[in-house]
Design a protein around this motif. Structure first.
Motif, short mmCIF file in Angstrom:
data_model
loop_
_atom_site.label_atom_id
_atom_site.label_comp_id
_atom_site.label_asym_id
_atom_site.label_seq_id
_atom_site.Cartn_x
_atom_site.Cartn_y
_atom_site.Cartn_z
N GLU A 9 1.77 11.66 0.48
CA GLU A 9 0.94 12.83 0.21
C GLU A 9 0.75 13.74 1.42
OE1 GLU A 9 -3.52 11.84 -0.19
OE2 GLU A 9 -2.48 9.96 -0.66
N HIS A 10 1.15 13.32 2.60
CA HIS A 10 1.00 14.15 3.80
C HIS A 10 2.28 14.91 4.14
CE1 HIS A 10 -2.86 12.28 4.27
NE2 HIS A 10 -2.29 11.10 4.19
N ILE A 11 3.32 14.75 3.35
CA ILE A 11 4.56 15.50 3.53
C ILE A 11 4.46 16.74 2.63
CG2 ILE A 11 7.07 15.47 3.27
CD1 ILE A 11 6.08 13.49 5.39
N PRO A 12 4.61 17.93 3.21
CA PRO A 12 4.49 19.14 2.38
C PRO A 12 5.50 19.15 1.23
CG PRO A 12 4.50 19.69 4.72
CD PRO A 12 4.85 18.22 4.62
N VAL A 28 13.67 13.34 -5.98
CA VAL A 28 12.65 13.43 -4.94
C VAL A 28 11.32 13.63 -5.63
CG1 VAL A 28 11.87 14.62 -2.85
CG2 VAL A 28 14.33 14.52 -3.37
N TRP A 29 10.49 12.60 -5.61
CA TRP A 29 9.16 12.68 -6.19
C TRP A 29 8.14 12.62 -5.06
CZ3 TRP A 29 9.22 8.75 -10.86
CH2 TRP A 29 10.13 9.21 -11.82
N ALA A 30 6.91 12.96 -5.39
CA ALA A 30 5.83 12.96 -4.40
C ALA A 30 4.62 12.24 -4.97
CB ALA A 30 5.46 14.39 -4.02
N ILE A 31 3.89 11.61 -4.09
CA ILE A 31 2.63 10.98 -4.48
C ILE A 31 1.79 12.02 -5.21
CG2 ILE A 31 0.48 9.94 -3.61
CD1 ILE A 31 2.51 8.06 -2.71
N GLY A 32 1.25 11.65 -6.34
CA GLY A 32 0.45 12.57 -7.14
C GLY A 32 1.22 13.20 -8.28
N ASP A 33 2.56 13.08 -8.27
CA ASP A 33 3.36 13.56 -9.41
C ASP A 33 3.10 12.64 -10.61
OD1 ASP A 33 4.58 15.52 -7.87
OD2 ASP A 33 6.50 14.48 -7.69
N PRO A 34 3.44 13.10 -11.81
CA PRO A 34 3.35 12.20 -12.97
C PRO A 34 4.22 10.96 -12.73
CG PRO A 34 3.69 14.47 -13.68
CD PRO A 34 3.84 14.46 -12.19
N ASN A 35 3.74 9.83 -13.14
CA ASN A 35 4.45 8.54 -13.03
C ASN A 35 4.59 8.03 -11.60
OD1 ASN A 35 4.91 8.45 -15.87
ND2 ASN A 35 6.55 9.92 -15.58
N THR A 36 3.84 8.59 -10.67
CA THR A 36 3.81 8.09 -9.30
C THR A 36 2.37 7.70 -8.98
OG1 THR A 36 3.30 10.21 -8.20
CG2 THR A 36 5.64 9.71 -8.60
N PRO A 37 2.17 7.00 -7.87
CA PRO A 37 0.78 6.68 -7.50
C PRO A 37 -0.03 7.97 -7.26
CG PRO A 37 2.33 5.40 -6.18
CD PRO A 37 3.13 6.43 -6.93
N PRO A 38 -1.29 7.96 -7.64
CA PRO A 38 -2.12 9.15 -7.39
C PRO A 38 -2.43 9.31 -5.91
CG PRO A 38 -3.43 7.39 -8.37
CD PRO A 38 -2.01 6.91 -8.35
N LYS A 39 -2.76 10.52 -5.52
CA LYS A 39 -3.18 10.76 -4.14
C LYS A 39 -4.35 9.85 -3.83
CE LYS A 39 -1.41 15.38 -3.79
NZ LYS A 39 -1.62 16.77 -3.43
N ASN A 61 3.61 8.35 8.65
CA ASN A 61 2.63 7.33 9.04
C ASN A 61 3.26 6.32 10.00
OD1 ASN A 61 0.86 5.20 9.24
ND2 ASN A 61 0.32 5.17 7.08
N ARG A 62 3.21 6.61 11.28
CA ARG A 62 3.79 5.73 12.30
C ARG A 62 2.84 4.61 12.71
NH1 ARG A 62 8.04 7.48 15.22
NH2 ARG A 62 8.89 9.47 14.57
N LYS A 63 1.55 4.80 12.48
CA LYS A 63 0.57 3.84 13.00
C LYS A 63 0.39 2.62 12.12
CE LYS A 63 -1.95 7.21 15.70
NZ LYS A 63 -3.20 7.88 15.95
N GLU A 87 7.96 14.39 13.59
CA GLU A 87 7.37 15.70 13.36
C GLU A 87 7.87 16.76 14.33
OE1 GLU A 87 3.15 15.01 12.99
OE2 GLU A 87 3.42 14.30 10.95
N ASP A 88 8.65 16.36 15.33
CA ASP A 88 9.28 17.33 16.23
C ASP A 88 10.56 17.90 15.62
OD1 ASP A 88 7.30 17.04 18.15
OD2 ASP A 88 8.38 15.47 19.22
N MET A 89 11.05 17.28 14.54
CA MET A 89 12.22 17.79 13.85
C MET A 89 11.81 18.96 12.96
SD MET A 89 13.94 14.18 12.65
CE MET A 89 15.35 14.91 11.81
N SER A 90 12.71 19.91 12.80
CA SER A 90 12.42 21.02 11.89
C SER A 90 12.58 20.57 10.45
CB SER A 90 13.38 22.19 12.17
OG SER A 90 14.70 21.84 11.75
N MET A 91 12.03 21.34 9.54
CA MET A 91 12.19 21.03 8.12
C MET A 91 13.68 20.98 7.78
SD MET A 91 11.09 23.06 4.64
CE MET A 91 9.34 22.98 4.87
N GLY A 92 14.46 21.91 8.29
CA GLY A 92 15.88 21.94 8.02
C GLY A 92 16.59 20.68 8.50
#
Length: 120
Positions: A9-12, A28-39, A61-63, A87-92
Motif C-alpha cells: 500500500e505504500h507503493i504509488p 500487477v495488483w495492489a493492496i486494497g484492490d478487489p480480491n487482495t488484502p485490504p489496506k 519495507n526494509r525494516k 527508493e533512490d531508483m527512478s520510477m522508470g
C-alpha cells in the motif's frame, strides 16, 4: 513463466499504471484492490495471501519485512518472493526492472527470499 506482482500500500499506484502501459499482459495488483488484502493488513497476513495466491510482493519495507519473512518460513510456510525497491531508483528504472524480471525469470527463482532492487 508467469509472474504476478502485489504492490504494497505504500507503493504509488502510478507504478502499476505505467508498468501495464508497457507490458499489459503482466498481472500487477495492489493492496486494497478487489480480491487482495485490504489496506492496513498486517505484513504476516500479506505474506500468507501472497503464498496462497502466487504473487511476489513489491514493497519498500526494509525494516520489518525481513523479520516477517523469517517468521513465515520458520512456521513452515513459503512465499513466491519479495522485492524491496530502492527508493533512490527512478520510477522508470523500477518499472524496467520489474518487466525484465517478469520476462526472464524461471519458475520459483525468487521463492522464499527477499531480493533488493536493483537486481540487474
Amino acid at each position: 513463466m508467469t509472474i504476478n506482482y502485489l504492490l504494497d500500500e505504500h507503493i504509488p499506484l502510478s507504478y502499476r499504471t505505467q508498468i501495464l502501459r508497457r507490458y499489459p499482459q503482466l498481472k500487477v495488483w495492489a493492496i486494497g484492490d478487489p480480491n487482495t488484502p485490504p489496506k492496513g493488513t498486517s505484513d504476516p497476513d500479506i505474506l500468507r495471501w501472497c503464498e496462497d495466491n502466487g504473487f511476489i510482493l513489491v514493497t519498500n519495507n526494509r525494516k520489518t519485512m525481513p523479520v516477517h519473512l523469517k517468521d513465515h518460513l520458520a512456521a513452515g510456510l513459503h512465499v513466491p518472493g519479495i522485492f524491496i525497491i530502492n527508493e533512490d531508483m527512478s520510477m522508470g528504472q523500477i518499472m524496467e526492472e520489474l518487466i525484465i524480471i517478469a520476462e526472464a525469470s524461471i519458475e520459483d527463482e525468487y521463492q522464499d527470499q527477499i531480493s533488493f532492487m536493483p537486481l540487474l
